[in-house]
Design an enzyme around this catalytic site. Structure first.
Site, short mmCIF file in Angstrom:
data_model
loop_
_atom_site.label_atom_id
_atom_site.label_comp_id
_atom_site.label_asym_id
_atom_site.label_seq_id
_atom_site.Cartn_x
_atom_site.Cartn_y
_atom_site.Cartn_z
N ASP A 2 34.68 19.73 89.91
CA ASP A 2 35.45 19.70 91.14
C ASP A 2 36.72 18.87 90.98
O ASP A 2 36.73 17.88 90.24
CB ASP A 2 34.60 19.12 92.27
CG ASP A 2 35.13 19.47 93.64
OD1 ASP A 2 35.86 20.47 93.75
OD2 ASP A 2 34.81 18.75 94.59
N HIS A 19 43.60 24.78 87.95
CA HIS A 19 42.54 25.60 87.37
C HIS A 19 42.74 25.77 85.86
O HIS A 19 41.77 25.76 85.09
CB HIS A 19 42.49 26.96 88.06
CG HIS A 19 42.13 26.88 89.51
ND1 HIS A 19 41.09 26.11 89.98
CD2 HIS A 19 42.66 27.49 90.61
CE1 HIS A 19 41.00 26.23 91.29
NE2 HIS A 19 41.94 27.06 91.70
N SER A 47 31.59 29.58 92.76
CA SER A 47 30.47 29.68 93.68
C SER A 47 30.55 30.95 94.52
O SER A 47 31.61 31.58 94.62
CB SER A 47 30.43 28.46 94.60
OG SER A 47 31.44 28.56 95.59
N TRP A 51 34.46 33.17 97.05
CA TRP A 51 35.02 34.47 97.40
C TRP A 51 35.80 34.41 98.70
O TRP A 51 36.62 35.29 98.98
CB TRP A 51 33.91 35.52 97.51
CG TRP A 51 33.28 35.90 96.21
CD1 TRP A 51 32.03 35.59 95.78
CD2 TRP A 51 33.87 36.67 95.15
NE1 TRP A 51 31.80 36.09 94.52
CE2 TRP A 51 32.92 36.78 94.12
CE3 TRP A 51 35.11 37.28 94.99
CZ2 TRP A 51 33.16 37.47 92.94
CZ3 TRP A 51 35.36 37.97 93.81
CH2 TRP A 51 34.40 38.06 92.80
N LEU A 113 24.09 25.07 70.99
CA LEU A 113 24.25 24.72 72.39
C LEU A 113 24.04 25.97 73.23
O LEU A 113 24.61 27.03 72.93
CB LEU A 113 25.64 24.14 72.66
CG LEU A 113 25.99 23.88 74.13
CD1 LEU A 113 25.16 22.72 74.68
CD2 LEU A 113 27.49 23.59 74.30
N LEU A 177 25.35 18.34 96.50
CA LEU A 177 24.97 19.36 95.52
C LEU A 177 25.77 20.64 95.67
O LEU A 177 25.91 21.40 94.71
CB LEU A 177 23.48 19.68 95.65
CG LEU A 177 22.51 18.57 95.27
CD1 LEU A 177 21.08 19.05 95.46
CD2 LEU A 177 22.73 18.13 93.83
#
Length: 224
Positions: A2, A19, A47, A51, A113, A177
């Site tokens: 964030d 971004h 997320s 949208w 990973l 969260l």
């Protein structure tokens, strides 16, 4: 991850610049995770609520995702990183879905990973989808609903092949969260950091891991 927008605003730059800087932080985080011996890394990249952002910003975000796949998959493969996606990928365009599937296929042999990108993802919708799939399996006779337990329910989640998170890191000073891995994070240790995501680097990951190592994890049991 964030703080991209705030990072750009503080510098008098458009949000897309934040971004783009955030995408560079993704690479640093992956490299740092490998160096630190982390075996599973899940990044909340887009997320289900995203949208609802302005159409132009959504196009910029999906464009950056497409650019990332085209520029990074070769390095991921070379470095032994297995890439996979969780979330409602059906909302993306057919060509982008094809690129996501190609990236998963090309990196499938990676063992160093496990990198998971949460795209068009929401924890509540994932739980609802799992409940629906479980009900359908019970209706068809594939499972006996009376025998269902937490472990059995977890097999219907999109993370069924993944371990639950030990550590959740939230950047930019937020303390919530935000609908991320709600079922899976039931016992995760939470670390909140004031750094904006585009500034996140190896030192920040090391600090979060050091904080995690100092935590005493009891899982509800009393320690004597």
């Amino acid at each position: 991850m964030d703080g991209n927008g705030r990072w750009a605003k503080a510098r008098g730059m458009p949000r897309v610049a934040g971004h783009r800087a955030g995408a560079k932080a993704v690479r640093r985080c992956i490299e740092a995770a490998i160096d630190q011996g982390v075996e599973w890394l899940t990044l909340f990249a887009f997320s289900s609520e995203n949208w609802r952002r302005p159409e132009g910003e959504v196009m910029e975000l999906t464009g950056l995702l497409r650019q990332y796949l085209r520029s990074e998959v070769a390095d991921l493969t070379k470095n032994g990183v297995r890439f996979r996606v969780i979330g409602d990928r059906e909302r993306f365009s057919p060509d982008l879905r094809a690129e996501l599937e190609a990236a998963e296929s090309k990196t499938a042999a990676g063992t160093r990973l496990n990198l998971t990108l949460a795209l068009s993802y929401g924890g509540r919708s994932e739980i609802v989808a799992a409940a629906r799939a479980m009900a359908e399996a019970a209706q068809s006779g594939a499972i006996d609903i009376r025998d269902l337990d937490e472990e059995g329910f977890a097999r219907f989640l999109s993370t069924a092949a993944m371990p639950d998170p030990d550590l959740l890191i939230r950047t930019s000073g937020e303390r919530r969260l935000s609908n991320f891995l709600l079922w899976q994070c039931a016992y995760a240790e939470l670390v909140f950091m004031d750094v904006l995501w585009p500034d996140f680097d190896a030192a920040h990951l090391a600090a979060a891991l050091a904080e995690f190592s100092r935590r005493e994890r009891r899982y509800g049991a009393r320690v004597t």
